[in-house]
Design an enzyme around this catalytic site. Sequence first.
Site, PDB file in Angstrom:
ATOM      1  N   TYR A  83       0.649  -5.141 -11.470  1.00  0.00           N
ATOM      2  CA  TYR A  83       1.571  -6.248 -11.231  1.00  0.00           C
ATOM      3  C   TYR A  83       2.030  -6.891 -12.525  1.00  0.00           C
ATOM      4  O   TYR A  83       3.147  -7.402 -12.615  1.00  0.00           O
ATOM      5  CB  TYR A  83       0.952  -7.282 -10.279  1.00  0.00           C
ATOM      6  CG  TYR A  83       0.866  -6.757  -8.873  1.00  0.00           C
ATOM      7  CD1 TYR A  83      -0.342  -6.354  -8.318  1.00  0.00           C
ATOM      8  CD2 TYR A  83       2.021  -6.600  -8.117  1.00  0.00           C
ATOM      9  CE1 TYR A  83      -0.393  -5.838  -7.044  1.00  0.00           C
ATOM     10  CE2 TYR A  83       1.978  -6.076  -6.841  1.00  0.00           C
ATOM     11  CZ  TYR A  83       0.767  -5.688  -6.317  1.00  0.00           C
ATOM     12  OH  TYR A  83       0.718  -5.158  -5.059  1.00  0.00           O
ATOM     13  N   GLY A  94       1.255   7.170  -7.882  1.00  0.00           N
ATOM     14  CA  GLY A  94       1.519   7.620  -9.240  1.00  0.00           C
ATOM     15  C   GLY A  94       2.949   8.050  -9.473  1.00  0.00           C
ATOM     16  O   GLY A  94       3.279   8.575 -10.523  1.00  0.00           O
ATOM     17  N   LYS A 120       5.925   0.580  -7.134  1.00  0.00           N
ATOM     18  CA  LYS A 120       6.788  -0.230  -8.004  1.00  0.00           C
ATOM     19  C   LYS A 120       8.133  -0.488  -7.322  1.00  0.00           C
ATOM     20  O   LYS A 120       8.642  -1.606  -7.329  1.00  0.00           O
ATOM     21  CB  LYS A 120       6.995   0.543  -9.308  1.00  0.00           C
ATOM     22  CG  LYS A 120       7.552  -0.261 -10.426  1.00  0.00           C
ATOM     23  CD  LYS A 120       7.442   0.508 -11.742  1.00  0.00           C
ATOM     24  CE  LYS A 120       8.132  -0.276 -12.843  1.00  0.00           C
ATOM     25  NZ  LYS A 120       8.178   0.424 -14.092  1.00  0.00           N
ATOM     26  N   LEU A 133       0.818  -1.212   0.000  1.00  0.00           N
ATOM     27  CA  LEU A 133       0.000   0.000   0.000  1.00  0.00           C
ATOM     28  C   LEU A 133       0.850   1.260   0.000  1.00  0.00           C
ATOM     29  O   LEU A 133       1.941   1.284   0.561  1.00  0.00           O
ATOM     30  CB  LEU A 133      -0.988   0.001   1.169  1.00  0.00           C
ATOM     31  CG  LEU A 133      -0.527   0.204   2.612  1.00  0.00           C
ATOM     32  CD1 LEU A 133      -1.743   0.486   3.481  1.00  0.00           C
ATOM     33  CD2 LEU A 133       0.169  -1.030   3.139  1.00  0.00           C
ATOM     34  N   ASP A 178      -6.049  -7.694  -6.303  1.00  0.00           N
ATOM     35  CA  ASP A 178      -7.391  -7.184  -6.583  1.00  0.00           C
ATOM     36  C   ASP A 178      -7.485  -6.873  -8.073  1.00  0.00           C
ATOM     37  O   ASP A 178      -6.482  -6.525  -8.690  1.00  0.00           O
ATOM     38  CB  ASP A 178      -7.590  -5.874  -5.812  1.00  0.00           C
ATOM     39  CG  ASP A 178      -8.502  -6.089  -4.610  1.00  0.00           C
ATOM     40  OD1 ASP A 178      -8.837  -5.097  -3.945  1.00  0.00           O
ATOM     41  OD2 ASP A 178      -8.858  -7.249  -4.358  1.00  0.00           O
ATOM     42  N   SER A 179      -8.697  -6.902  -8.602  1.00  0.00           N
ATOM     43  CA  SER A 179      -8.843  -6.708 -10.040  1.00  0.00           C
ATOM     44  C   SER A 179      -8.262  -5.390 -10.519  1.00  0.00           C
ATOM     45  O   SER A 179      -7.674  -5.324 -11.593  1.00  0.00           O
ATOM     46  CB  SER A 179     -10.310  -6.810 -10.443  1.00  0.00           C
ATOM     47  OG  SER A 179     -11.104  -6.024  -9.582  1.00  0.00           O
TER      48      SER A 179
END
Lengths: 268, 241
Positions: free
Chosen positions: B220, B185, B190, B178, B213-214
């Site tokens: 990823y 952004g 990353k 998180l 999560d979708s």
Amino acid sequence: MAAAAAPMTIKMKACCGYGGIKAMEIRWATRKEYSSKVSTKLKPRIPIFISTNPSHINPQELRDLYGICNHSCHRFPKMDKMGKLVEPVDIKRLSVALSHSALLVSVFCNEEDVLASDDDCGNESEPSKGETPPVLGLGDLLHRVVPLPVVSPSTGMLVGFGRAVSDHGLTASIFDVMVIPSLRGMGIGTMIVKRIIRILTSRDIYDIAALCSANERLFFKACGFGDDIMGSTTMMYTRTLSTHIEGDQMFKYAGRKLLLVPPLRQSS
Amino acid sequence: MLTLNVVAPPSILPKFSAQPSKHQFNYINYRLANTGRRKLKVSRLRSNFWESIRSGFLKDNSTQVVESPSTLEEVEELQPEEFVLVEKTEEDGVVEQIIFSSGGDVDIYDLQTLCDKVGWPRRPLSKLDAALKNSYMVATLHSIRKSPGSEGNDQKKLIGMARATSDHAFNATIWDVLVDPSYQGQGLGKTLVEKIIRALLQRDIGNITLFADSQVVEFYRNLGFEPDPEGIKGMFWYPKY
């Protein structure tokens, strides 16, 4: 690589056998009658010894079990054309993995209860070793005289295994559940998974995951596992050699996969 | 614009008891006492270890397949890192630094505040604490704001975290990635994930998994993760009543 001559001990940080759950016990494994593929020479009901005590596990025996079950610790192992693993599990790394697992479950049974051939359960022409043991030892005499099942980790053969890795707070993952081929279909695998779940839930961990290949999915479904209720996608790191990246690329082998190590970035 | 908001929040079971039993708590203490992970063990092989990694890089530009040697037993503990990732000076002279750390020093209350900011359900603090202490690696990002002339009154804030559990040999799962929404952004998420992957691969831990999560599957994917590779899927246990 040569296996270590001295027996390796697994240093476990977790304690076991608490909260009213027995660390080891004798259970019965029963073969379902309706399976037509099963040879009549296989015993329908055998005593097994299930344990969560890590000191019952001999690393070399465990490594051999991985081999018999054709199971690898790598998710993408090197295999030959027949689908058989090319190299055995590295015993040193296996010991490291075991000592950092939250839970180890091992299942033993008497050698004469296991058929000799591990890859061919239905060979009718071979005389079953279970019916006429060549040498009558004290264990055999006890079996005939005493109606109680006698199985122990020291005298028995390791036939099943399973382990779980956890952060001891929120989550756990189950790995390497295996049962030797000739004793499958008797509920041993399910017993292993159920034991793992029972112990994890007693430790207040309810978020239990199992990474399954396609052929393992049915087994885990039968043990009460399903797709993620939140609809998450399982993803694994598989980035490999790239023609787009300039410069040196560092790699690591994971089974047959060559994984790219993310390069160090310059801080701005 | 990618929202690096949320990876599948791991345990979401408000039905179950949130109060650890007394016995349970003793067990956690036992584990914490015996896990000396947070103590920095300076390995005498440290320089050799990093040298062997660096020596893998050639001087010329050709793509080189290099398998760096991994020391196993001696470098038992993860070498914690801490460095400045980003440094910015604002108009009023305020300097903001974003510090990356893998030492795992996380204030549980700061973490809970951060989880609230990204909209995750609350989890029992004792469980969160145990989970962090028993994770193989906990990577954090802190923002430090230094005002000119404030004489050391820096504002330190937790702005990102990621952790991985592992058996230290073959398998690892990345959880709880998180980043504070106001810092998203910028590539911080990353960086967190790449650092973890790097640390895992350098120890030859090759099965790196996560449950996304979708809305973050693309994030990823760009980092090198593949959904359901060769049909491998994660399944979860559901208690039947």
